[in-house]
Enzyme design. Structure first.
Site, PDB file in Angstrom:
ATOM      1  N   HIS A 140       0.913  -1.294   0.031  1.00  0.00           N
ATOM      2  CA  HIS A 140       0.150  -0.057   0.053  1.00  0.00           C
ATOM      3  C   HIS A 140       0.898   1.227   0.237  1.00  0.00           C
ATOM      4  O   HIS A 140       0.528   2.277   0.513  1.00  0.00           O
ATOM      5  CB  HIS A 140      -1.106   0.063   1.127  1.00  0.00           C
ATOM      6  CG  HIS A 140      -1.972  -1.035   1.160  1.00  0.00           C
ATOM      7  ND1 HIS A 140      -3.138  -1.214   0.463  1.00  0.00           N
ATOM      8  CD2 HIS A 140      -1.818  -2.195   1.773  1.00  0.00           C
ATOM      9  CE1 HIS A 140      -3.873  -2.069   0.539  1.00  0.00           C
ATOM     10  NE2 HIS A 140      -3.080  -3.216   1.323  1.00  0.00           N
ATOM     11  N   ASN A 198     -10.079  -3.447   2.113  1.00  0.00           N
ATOM     12  CA  ASN A 198      -9.808  -3.414   0.723  1.00  0.00           C
ATOM     13  C   ASN A 198     -11.132  -3.019  -0.253  1.00  0.00           C
ATOM     14  O   ASN A 198     -12.331  -3.060   0.427  1.00  0.00           O
ATOM     15  CB  ASN A 198      -9.256  -4.495   0.076  1.00  0.00           C
ATOM     16  CG  ASN A 198      -7.680  -4.934   0.296  1.00  0.00           C
ATOM     17  OD1 ASN A 198      -6.997  -3.931   0.640  1.00  0.00           O
ATOM     18  ND2 ASN A 198      -7.317  -6.088   0.923  1.00  0.00           N
ATOM     19  N   TYR A 230       0.382  -4.598  11.404  1.00  0.00           N
ATOM     20  CA  TYR A 230       0.239  -3.275  11.059  1.00  0.00           C
ATOM     21  C   TYR A 230       0.766  -2.277  11.925  1.00  0.00           C
ATOM     22  O   TYR A 230       1.322  -1.311  11.506  1.00  0.00           O
ATOM     23  CB  TYR A 230      -1.415  -3.198  10.878  1.00  0.00           C
ATOM     24  CG  TYR A 230      -1.678  -3.421   9.350  1.00  0.00           C
ATOM     25  CD1 TYR A 230      -1.571  -4.980   8.881  1.00  0.00           C
ATOM     26  CD2 TYR A 230      -2.435  -2.645   8.437  1.00  0.00           C
ATOM     27  CE1 TYR A 230      -2.056  -5.360   7.770  1.00  0.00           C
ATOM     28  CE2 TYR A 230      -2.669  -3.163   7.220  1.00  0.00           C
ATOM     29  CZ  TYR A 230      -2.613  -4.285   6.934  1.00  0.00           C
ATOM     30  OH  TYR A 230      -2.930  -4.786   5.588  1.00  0.00           O
TER      31      TYR A 230
END
Length: 485
Positions: A56, A129, A339
């Site tokens: 990303h 997404n 993350y």
């Protein structure tokens, strides 16, 4: 004497006398190390780029708000969803997945759809997404999968052999591969695509009663996609097409909006549903669990500084608020760690204190120090817990709710391994024109694979999903469907 607001200053606020000429020993002499303004400029310039995201990396963002339009308080105690009409500020980042920061927007790739809600109870990140499923369902496979999407370590070129070798050996990817290679693989803009939480989450109400849920953001602009040919043309002419489109739409007052819906599954259904509801490679049928409206998201303000807001924005599915909890989805469980850890590496241990990430709610904890600690660092307050000095304490009413677990501690796979039914159902839902484009996109990509063994292994998966699907791909590649299927 205070510095005039129009005076150029150093980072410590001192006025700069000359920003055009460095200090030298005479007009032709070497530069002097005492020119601290020059040294600061060069040193800062060398550090202007934080490491780009591993995935990303290329993205665009915008500010907006979320407004509740339907009462869902019987399902969740989350304060920002507590009453119809309640508005919560938010920030959204859209992105491609595999490409580097300078890659083209209009490539065939899933799109990241990350939303940060600045709620009264702290930030809530919904990191999804533009697809309801994903390629894999266990986080242990994620680094390997992403390696296949990146560059070959010798040639430094994209490697179709690696891409299709991995997919052909991971049949759970078939559903997402079918979506990716379909018309929806290249959205026309970020505004013209849906968004999904993809994973299953748990909502808990004020009485402690829970349900499993899935998030669906439905674009009010309508779905629009690009063909392979148009996407390739735009990638060459304007690689920042999606970034530009989002910025210009908001700038002229054409604010994009999405309706948020959830599917709700009673906890007990998880044990009997025909697909594992925690398997992110599968969807829940909307006939079984219809969409329930929650609210509306509107993007109405562009960032004032791309780096400070879009690049430094950090999202994690582990950033939760009371009333919203994880599920035992194996992929989600890995993301809860990965993350936030990526942001600690990329932006720093104190990334949550940056303005774009800082919650509107007050923060009270015992985390101290670390690089770039730019607030009061807790001052002289108590810095450990438990303590008898009146420091912040836990609130038992906000403990996460329990769910039963059983079995041995072991490396375990999912019990359900039907990777073909939903992919086949999707294929059969497509029109003849859509199927033709799907097959053409797959054939165009697989023709770059140099090993027939990989092609034949993947053809078997297409065939098991739908015989026509596999046969058409095989014919496009000049191969025959293997006799064993």
């Amino acid at each position: 004497m205070t510095t005039n607001k129009n005076n150029l200053t150093t980072s410590w606020g001192a006025p700069v006398g000359d920003n055009q000429n460095s200090m030298t020993a005479g007009s032709r002499g070497p530069t002097l190390i005492q020119d601290v303004h020059l040294l600061e400029k060069l040193a800062h310039f060398n550090r202007e780029r934080v490491p780009e995201r591993v995935v990303h990396a290329k993205g665009a963002g915008a500010h907006g708000y979320f407004e509740v339009t339907n009462d869902v308080s019987k399902y969740t105690k989350a304060e920002f969803l507590s009453e119809v009409g309640k508005r919560t500020p938010l920030f959204v980042r859209f992105s491609t997945v595999a490409g580097e920061n300078g890659s083209a927007d209009s490539v065939r790739d899933p799109r990241g759809f990350a939303v940060k809600f600045y709620t009264e109870e702290g930030n809530y990140d919904l990191v999804g997404n533009n697809t309801p499923v994903f390629f894999i369902r266990d986080a242990i496979k994620f680094p390997d999968f992403i390696h296949t999407q990146k560059r070959h370590p010798v040639t430094h070129l994209k490697n179709p052999n690696a891409v299709w070798d991995f997919w052909s050996l991971s049949p759970e990817s078939l559903h997402q591969v079918t979506i990716l290679m379909s018309d929806r693989g290249i959205p026309a803009t970020y505004r013209h695509m849906h968004g999904f939480g993809s994973h299953t989450f748990k909502w808990v109400n004020a009485e402690g009663e829970g349900v499993w849920i899935k998030y669906h953001f439905k674009t009010e602009q309508g779905i629009k996609n690009l063909t392979e040919e148009v996407g390739t043309k735009i990638a060459g002419e304007n690689p920042d097409y999606h970034t530009q489109d989002l910025y210009e739409a908001i700038e002229k007052g054409d604010f994009p909006a999405w309706k948020l819906y959830v599917q709700i599954m009673p906890l007990e259904d998880a044990d009997t549903y025909r697909f594992d509801p925690f398997d992110v490679t599968k969807v829940w049928s909307q006939k079984d669990y219809p969409l329930i409206e929650v609210g509306r998201m509107v993007l109405n303000r562009n960032p004032e500084n791309y780096f400070a807001e879009v690049e430094q924005a950090t999202f994690s599915p582990g950033t939760l608020v009371p009333g919203i909890e994880p599920s035992p989805d194996k992929m989600l469980q890995g993301r809860l760690f990965a993350y936030a850890d990526a942001h600690r590496y990329r932006v720093g241990a104190n990334h949550n204190s940056l303005p774009i990430n800082r919650p509107k709610a007050e923060v009270h904890n015992y985390q101290r120090d670390g690089q770039m600690r730019f607030d009061s660092n807790g001052g002289g307050s108590v810095y450990y817990e438990p303590n008898s000095l009146g420091g912040p304490q836990e609130s038992p009413e906000n403990k996460t709710t329990a769910y039963p677990v059983s079995g041995s501690a072991d490396s375990t796979a999912y019990d359900h391994n039907d990777h073909y039914t939903q992919a086949g159902d999707l294929y059969r839902l497509l029109s003849e024109e859509e199927r033709t484009r799907l097959v053409s996109n797959i054939v165009g990509s697989m023709k770059q694979v140099t090993k027939d063994e990989i092609k034949l292994r993947q053809i078997q998966h297409f065939y098991k999903a739908d015989p026509e699907y596999g046969t058409r791909v095989a014919e496009g590649l000049g191969l025959s469907v293997p006799q064993e299927v």
